[in-house]
Design an enzyme around this catalytic site. Structure first.
Site, short mmCIF file in Angstrom:
data_model
loop_
_atom_site.label_atom_id
_atom_site.label_comp_id
_atom_site.label_asym_id
_atom_site.label_seq_id
_atom_site.Cartn_x
_atom_site.Cartn_y
_atom_site.Cartn_z
N PRO A 1 0.78 -1.25 0.00
CA PRO A 1 0.00 0.00 0.00
C PRO A 1 0.81 1.31 0.00
O PRO A 1 0.62 2.16 -0.86
CB PRO A 1 -0.85 -0.10 1.28
CG PRO A 1 -0.91 -1.56 1.59
CD PRO A 1 0.38 -2.14 1.11
N THR B 1 2.16 2.62 -5.34
CA THR B 1 2.13 4.09 -5.51
C THR B 1 2.55 4.72 -4.19
O THR B 1 1.78 4.69 -3.22
CB THR B 1 0.72 4.57 -5.88
OG1 THR B 1 0.26 3.85 -7.02
CG2 THR B 1 0.73 6.07 -6.19
N LYS C 1 2.66 9.00 -12.22
CA LYS C 1 1.44 8.45 -11.61
C LYS C 1 0.77 9.51 -10.72
O LYS C 1 -0.45 9.70 -10.76
CB LYS C 1 1.83 7.21 -10.80
CG LYS C 1 0.76 6.68 -9.88
CD LYS C 1 -0.34 5.96 -10.58
CE LYS C 1 -1.40 5.48 -9.61
NZ LYS C 1 -2.59 5.01 -10.27
N LYS D 1 -4.61 9.52 -0.56
CA LYS D 1 -3.17 9.24 -0.43
C LYS D 1 -2.40 9.81 -1.63
O LYS D 1 -1.46 10.57 -1.47
CB LYS D 1 -2.94 7.73 -0.34
CG LYS D 1 -1.49 7.31 -0.51
CD LYS D 1 -1.30 5.82 -0.32
CE LYS D 1 -1.73 4.94 -1.47
NZ LYS D 1 -0.77 4.78 -2.55
P1 NAD Z 1 -4.19 -3.83 -0.76
O1 NAD Z 1 -4.20 -3.28 0.62
O2 NAD Z 1 -5.40 -4.54 -1.28
O3 NAD Z 1 -2.97 -4.87 -0.93
C1 NAD Z 1 -1.70 -4.68 -0.38
C2 NAD Z 1 -1.14 -6.03 0.05
O4 NAD Z 1 0.16 -5.82 0.59
C3 NAD Z 1 -1.97 -6.71 1.15
O5 NAD Z 1 -2.25 -8.03 0.79
C4 NAD Z 1 -1.08 -6.62 2.37
O6 NAD Z 1 -1.26 -7.70 3.27
C5 NAD Z 1 0.29 -6.65 1.74
N1 NAD Z 1 1.37 -6.10 2.57
C6 NAD Z 1 1.37 -4.96 3.31
N2 NAD Z 1 2.54 -4.80 3.93
C7 NAD Z 1 3.30 -5.86 3.57
C8 NAD Z 1 4.63 -6.26 3.90
N3 NAD Z 1 5.41 -5.52 4.70
N4 NAD Z 1 5.10 -7.41 3.39
C9 NAD Z 1 4.32 -8.18 2.58
N5 NAD Z 1 3.05 -7.84 2.21
C10 NAD Z 1 2.57 -6.70 2.71
O7 NAD Z 1 -3.78 -2.63 -1.72
P2 NAD Z 1 -3.98 -2.52 -3.31
O8 NAD Z 1 -5.30 -1.95 -3.62
O9 NAD Z 1 -3.54 -3.81 -3.93
O10 NAD Z 1 -2.92 -1.37 -3.65
C11 NAD Z 1 -1.53 -1.62 -3.70
C12 NAD Z 1 -0.85 -0.41 -4.31
O11 NAD Z 1 -1.36 -0.22 -5.64
C13 NAD Z 1 -1.09 0.90 -3.55
O12 NAD Z 1 0.10 1.66 -3.50
C14 NAD Z 1 -2.16 1.59 -4.38
O13 NAD Z 1 -2.11 3.01 -4.29
C15 NAD Z 1 -1.79 1.13 -5.78
N6 NAD Z 1 -2.92 1.14 -6.72
C16 NAD Z 1 -4.13 0.66 -6.34
C17 NAD Z 1 -5.20 0.68 -7.26
C18 NAD Z 1 -6.57 0.15 -6.87
O14 NAD Z 1 -7.53 0.41 -7.60
N7 NAD Z 1 -6.69 -0.61 -5.79
C19 NAD Z 1 -5.01 1.22 -8.54
C20 NAD Z 1 -3.74 1.67 -8.90
C21 NAD Z 1 -2.69 1.63 -7.98
#
Ligand code: NAD
Length: 343
Positions: free
Chosen positions: A77, A109, A188, A263
């Site tokens: 995240p 991101t 981004k 964020k």
């Molecule tokens: P999410 O919270 O669904 O997934 C993040 C994963 O990372 C979780 O499974 C969590 O358990 C894991 N995690 C956290 N800390 C960790 C660590 N120290 N070691 C191992 N695993 C760890 O988040 P997401 O929606 O998948 O978003 C991830 C990134 O992608 C973010 O930076 C977000 O801004 C970006 N993003 C998200 C979207 C969207 O629509 N969801 C779109 C574009 C970009």
């Protein structure tokens, strides 16, 4: 582009909403490769291992993923999580005994400062390894369909660009080298700053028109063929009922969570301050996304829920019961005409 030999041992850290479907696409398309995965949530690891039918191996830390793979991707995240994944002394990626010639790609991101700090730490400890920022746009649907856009923090003549383009291309159609380290993240954040403001502007302009007595469908059709046209208006309209497929028309479910927009918007405003860019709208926009993120009526919903947060009318159909139809093709034709005539 020369034909690329893709790695046979792929590492993945972070199997959340984005990471899981992205890794699933690689797993499906790289039939010769084995995968080494880690997430702090054991359940996500177990599910991916089960999906992999013998080709996916659970790891107990990011370090173990790095030890066992030739190339590693991470999708977590925030900046603090990226630091934890790469820099935790005993269990982080950089604690790996041998990263020589390995490629590390962070798709999260986050702020550019954290990304550069991880890159510098990597260069200091493992001079042969390469760390890249490669954030994405396209959301969960793009991750599932394999149609993400990657903004890659490297120059157009980077030695690994062909390999990165081939590999990331398995998860998305567009891979843009953005010029250098951390510039993928810059791209981004600039994109989300701009689209976040367009969503606010569209919501406010629609509300002015609707409160003055206009049918929002007529107003949207006018925007569409005039200078207020945008992807937000056409495909992600914040007003419910104008784009049937948009989250707004489904109770703001799906799409891009408002907390994520807060964020990214906040990170863009910080980046603007750091480089001395004058932001007339940054502070005001951030207040809107912060407010909506904390509002129980908006939290966890698609970011275009700021229309609701700003007091937009979601029940407008009762004032305009008759149908006003404009097919998408007709809209596109009118848009082409408008563009050609310089409107
Ligand atoms: P999410 O919270 O669904 O997934 C993040 C994963 O990372 C979780 O499974 C969590 O358990 C894991 N995690 C956290 N800390 C960790 C660590 N120290 N070691 C191992 N695993 C760890 O988040 P997401 O929606 O998948 O978003 C991830 C990134 O992608 C973010 O930076 C977000 O801004 C970006 N993003 C998200 C979207 C969207 O629509 N969801 C779109 C574009 C970009």
């Amino acid at each position: 582009m020369a034909e690329q030999v893709l790695p046979k041992r792929v590492g993945w850290v972070g199997l959340g909403l984005m990471g899981y479907p992205m890794a699933t696409n690689l797993l499906r398309k790289m039939q010769d490769a084995d995968f080494y995965v880690y997430d702090v949530v054991q359940e996500f690891i177990d599910k991916f291992v089960a999906d992999g039918r013998g080709r996916v191996h659970a790891c107990a830390s990011s370090q173990e993923v790095a030890d066992k793979s030739d190339l590693l991707l991470s999708m977590v995240p925030e900046g603090s999580h990226v630091r934890s994944v790469y820099l935790t002394p005993a269990t982080g990626v950089l604690a790996s005994a041998d990263l020589s010639r390995k490629i590390l790609i962070d798709c999260s991101t986050i702020d550019t400062g954290t990304s550069l700090a991880v890159r510098d730490a990597c260069a200091a400890r493992h001079p042969d390894a390469r760390f890249y920022d490669a954030p994405v746009s396209g959301g969960v649907v793009g991750a599932e369909k394999g149609s993400l856009t990657f903004m890659l923090g490297c120059a157009a003549d980077d030695a690994h660009l062909d390999l990165l383009t081939t590999l990331l291309g398995l998860m998305g159609g567009n891979v843009f080298p953005c010029g250098g380290a951390s510039l993928g993240l810059t791209a981004k954040l600039c994109n989300n700053y701009c689209s976040g403001l367009i969503a606010i502007a569209t919501s406010e302009a629609m509300t002015i028109g609707m409160k003055s007595g206009m049918d929002p469908r007529v107003l949207a059709n006018i925007f569409h063929t005039s200078t207020a046209q945008s992807a937000i208006l056409d495909d992600w309209c914040p007003v419910p009922g104008l784009c049937p497929e948009a989250p707004a028309s489904k109770g703001y479910r799906g799409g891009f969570r408002v907390q994520l927009m807060r964020k990214d918007f906040g990170l863009a405003v910080e980046a603007g301050k750091r480089v001395g860019a004058e932001l007339a709208l940054g502070g005001e926009g951030l207040k809107v996304y912060e407010g909506a993120s904390g509002d129980p009526e908006c939290r966890d919903l698609d970011s275009r829920v700021i229309y609701r947060y700003l007091g937009g009318d979601e029940e407008w159909r009762k004032d305009f019961p008759e149908e006003v139809v404009m097919k998408k093709e007709e809209k596109r034709r009118l848009l082409r005409v408008a563009r050609e005539s310089g409107l």
